[in-house]
Write a protein that holds these residues in place. Structure first.
Motif, PDB file in Angstrom:
ATOM      1  N   SER A 121      18.383  79.743  19.749  1.00 18.32           N
ATOM      2  CA  SER A 121      18.544  80.668  18.636  1.00 18.32           C
ATOM      3  C   SER A 121      19.995  80.721  18.183  1.00 18.32           C
ATOM      4  CB  SER A 121      18.096  82.080  19.031  1.00 18.32           C
ATOM      5  OG  SER A 121      16.728  82.091  19.376  1.00 18.32           O
ATOM      6  N   VAL A 122      20.183  80.874  16.883  1.00 15.42           N
ATOM      7  CA  VAL A 122      21.511  81.082  16.304  1.00 15.42           C
ATOM      8  C   VAL A 122      21.570  82.527  15.807  1.00 15.42           C
ATOM      9  CG1 VAL A 122      23.195  80.312  14.598  1.00 15.42           C
ATOM     10  CG2 VAL A 122      21.608  78.658  15.616  1.00 15.42           C
TER      11      VAL A 122
ATOM     12  N   HIS B  65      27.642  80.449  13.559  1.00 12.30           N
ATOM     13  CA  HIS B  65      27.504  79.187  12.825  1.00 12.30           C
ATOM     14  C   HIS B  65      27.462  78.061  13.848  1.00 12.30           C
ATOM     15  CE1 HIS B  65      29.442  76.086   9.836  1.00 12.30           C
ATOM     16  NE2 HIS B  65      28.163  75.823  10.079  1.00 12.30           N
TER      17      HIS B  65
ATOM     18  N   VAL C 163      16.917  80.166  13.512  1.00 14.19           N
ATOM     19  CA  VAL C 163      18.230  80.335  12.896  1.00 14.19           C
ATOM     20  C   VAL C 163      18.271  81.648  12.125  1.00 14.19           C
ATOM     21  CG1 VAL C 163      19.987  79.310  11.406  1.00 14.19           C
ATOM     22  CG2 VAL C 163      18.438  77.825  12.722  1.00 14.19           C
TER      23      VAL C 163
ATOM     24  N   ARG D  93      23.721  80.572  10.701  1.00 15.07           N
ATOM     25  CA  ARG D  93      23.926  79.393   9.866  1.00 15.07           C
ATOM     26  C   ARG D  93      23.884  78.127  10.721  1.00 15.07           C
ATOM     27  NH1 ARG D  93      29.611  78.206   6.763  1.00 15.07           N
ATOM     28  NH2 ARG D  93      29.043  76.228   5.744  1.00 15.07           N
ATOM     29  N   LEU D  94      23.252  77.071  10.172  1.00 16.03           N
ATOM     30  CA  LEU D  94      23.162  75.792  10.863  1.00 16.03           C
ATOM     31  C   LEU D  94      23.709  74.689   9.973  1.00 16.03           C
ATOM     32  CD1 LEU D  94      22.103  73.949  13.190  1.00 16.03           C
ATOM     33  CD2 LEU D  94      19.942  73.809  11.914  1.00 16.03           C
TER      34      LEU D  94
ATOM     35  N   PHE E 272      14.301  79.131   9.533  1.00 16.87           N
ATOM     36  CA  PHE E 272      15.437  79.861   8.992  1.00 16.87           C
ATOM     37  C   PHE E 272      14.943  81.249   8.563  1.00 16.87           C
ATOM     38  CE2 PHE E 272      16.476  75.379   8.361  1.00 16.87           C
ATOM     39  CZ  PHE E 272      17.753  75.331   8.916  1.00 16.87           C
TER      40      PHE E 272
ATOM     41  N   SER F 278      19.469  84.204   7.102  1.00 22.15           N
ATOM     42  CA  SER F 278      20.128  82.908   7.184  1.00 22.15           C
ATOM     43  C   SER F 278      20.356  82.309   5.796  1.00 22.15           C
ATOM     44  CB  SER F 278      19.289  81.948   8.039  1.00 22.15           C
ATOM     45  OG  SER F 278      19.889  80.687   8.114  1.00 22.15           O
TER      46      SER F 278
ATOM     47  N   ASN G 142      22.794  77.022   4.893  1.00 21.97           N
ATOM     48  CA  ASN G 142      22.507  75.975   5.868  1.00 21.97           C
ATOM     49  C   ASN G 142      22.594  74.612   5.172  1.00 21.97           C
ATOM     50  OD1 ASN G 142      21.512  77.726   8.220  1.00 21.97           O
ATOM     51  ND2 ASN G 142      20.267  78.447   6.497  1.00 21.97           N
TER      52      ASN G 142
END
Length: 476
Positions: free
Chosen positions: A178-179, A184, A203, A206-207, A245, A249, A252
């Motif tokens: 998980s983000v 980021h 997410v 941000r990815l 996402f 989010s 990306n």
């Protein structure tokens, strides 16, 4: 009653004598050193295996091709306990077996598995072992070979601050990654994420995926073995979850991402449509059991990308603002019965309005094995926005003519380089018969001057539609 009794008196001695004869046959083993064993293979090879993860079971068949029975003095796993290989002889586990009988013109099975030991390096190394057979003073050998790839392991990993991951080793993910909303995560070129079971990526922040043509960032399942000799598990859908996402989010950006084998590819939750949620460039989403790219009421730009072979829809749009340029949407999903098409477009679901402010397709291919590869539809409420535009595209669907459709070929055109449903191998590069050749508009190709294979689009002639250019270099 007397006749039955007499029958039993006579039949029992006969059965007894027959059983003794059978025992005599099994005890009469061949001692001829020329009477050796035959094997279904002299070397049992496994594909590259992630260390620490048990492989699937492989099968070795041991034949006695002779009329007389053979007595194998011993069957031994040579490097037992060190190599990581394990054997099972006719249903019994162990490292060493003795006095194993095989009747004349009969066989037995040996089952082989491996859990290869981990080492602290990134190199792929060859692991060797052998199964040794001793028979009538003769030793025979079946070699065991596997390539071991060490991996880092993440378990329920949460990225809570700005992080760069650049790893030469695969990263094995259990219980998802998980983000966090304020974090980021950047994945450098060549990073490979192997997801176990139904694990996926979630997410909230941000990815960024910074892959390259020669070193894409790979998202896949963790099974490296084969279902059949011609079919690796890596070509099967539903091996892991997918990338989601969430509402929080935005911004990306994925470049040269290779996402395949999941339950879905990418799913974008409903968000503000005046802010970019995702940019997907020069990437591929393929062979998933659900939707490939599922977008709900958000802003997304997709360019130079392939979304192919989905159990549902390759691309599913519900409301929102979307632009697709030089993309190939191709649904030839054949693992089981699919329930969607190459493209689905809607502006309403369950009586809830999802205004489609814009869905633009420039220089694209929308293809598939069906007769109509666009589905969905417009709400009966004409006040709900449903704005689309197709320019210089090859589309397998029912012909439509209006001012929102410019230079479109409405035709089923399966002229791609490779479509093998048996081996699940597909290449959506164009062959010389494709109607997509020179179909694109030059002005729209400027944003993507090279295709997914690195071939130039800025030639004297018009570019090809889709994410691949037809060129000699692809056929050689």
């Amino acid at each position: 009653m007397k006749s039955k009794a007499l029958y039993l008196i006579y039949i029992f001695p006969v059965l007894f004598l027959l059983s003794l004869a059978a025992c005599d046959d099994m005890d009469d083993y061949s001692s001829d050193p020329k009477h050796t064993l035959w094997f279904s293979q002299d070397t049992l090879r496994m594909d590259t295996v992630l260390t620490g993860i048990p492989t699937s079971t492989r099968q070795l068949k041991v034949y006695n091709p002779h009329k007389k029975a053979l007595l194998i003095s011993s069957i031994i796993l040579a490097n037992a306990g060190k190599s990581g290989f394990r054997i099972n002889v006719d249903g019994i586990r162990g490292d060493q077996f003795s006095d194993i009988e095989i009747a004349g013109e009969d066989s037995l099975y040996i089952f082989v598995e491996a859990t290869l030991p981990q080492q602290d390096n990134a190199d792929i190394r060859l692991i060797k072992d052998s199964i040794l057979f001793q028979l009538n003073g003769i030793r025979q050998e079946v070699k065991l070979r596997a390539y071991a790839q060490n991996a880092f392991t993440f378990r329920g990993k949460v990225i809570e601050k700005d992080t760069l991951i650049a790893s030469q080793r695969p990263i094995l993910i259990y219980d998802s990654i998980s983000v966090a909303p304020d974090a980021h995560l950047t994945l450098a070129a060549g990073t490979r994420l192997y997801f176990h079971g139904k694990a996926g990526m979630q997410v909230h922040g941000r990815l960024s995926v910074a892959g390259s043509l020669s070193a894409p960032v790979v998202f896949r399942g963790d099974r490296t073995d084969r279902m059949f000799p011609y079919l690796p598990y890596d070509r099967l859908p539903g091996q892991w979850g997918g990338i989601r996402f969430y509402k929080t989010s935005y911004e990306n950006h994925l470049v040269y991402a290779d996402i395949h084998g999941g339950s879905f590819g990418i799913r974008c939750d409903s968000s503000m449509t005046d802010r970019r949620k995702l940019t997907l460039e020069s990437s591929i989403i393929r062979q998933v059991s659900g939707n490939g790219l599922e977008l709900t009421s958000c802003q997304v730009v997709v360019g130079n990308s392939e979304i192919s072979n989905a159990g549902k829809n390759c691309v599913s749009l519900l409301g929102g603002d979307y632009t697709f340029t030089h993309c190939t949407l191709a649904n030839y999903f054949s693992w089981n019965v699919r329930k969607g098409t190459a493209l689905q477009i809607r502006n309403e679901q369950d009586d809830i309005a999802y205004p489609l402010s814009s869905a633009i397709f420039r220089n694209c291919i929308i293809a598939g094995s069906g007769t109509d590869e666009i589905n969905g539809g417009r709400s009966k409420n004409e006040n709900i926005a449903f704005n689309y535009y197709f320019s210089h595209c090859l589309i397998n669907s029912v012909k439509e003519e209006n001012d929102k459709i410019v230079n479109v070929i409405w035709e089923k055109d399966d002229n791609f380089l490779l479509m093998d449903s048996r081996t699940q191998e597909y290449s959506f590069s164009l062959n010389e018969k494709s109607k997509a050749i020179n179909l694109g508009k030059q002005e729209d190709a400027i944003a993507y001057p090279t295709d997914r294979n690195g071939n130039s689009r800025l030639q004297d002639t018009a570019p090809d539609a889709g994410c691949y250019e037809k060129s000699a270099s692809k056929d050689e």
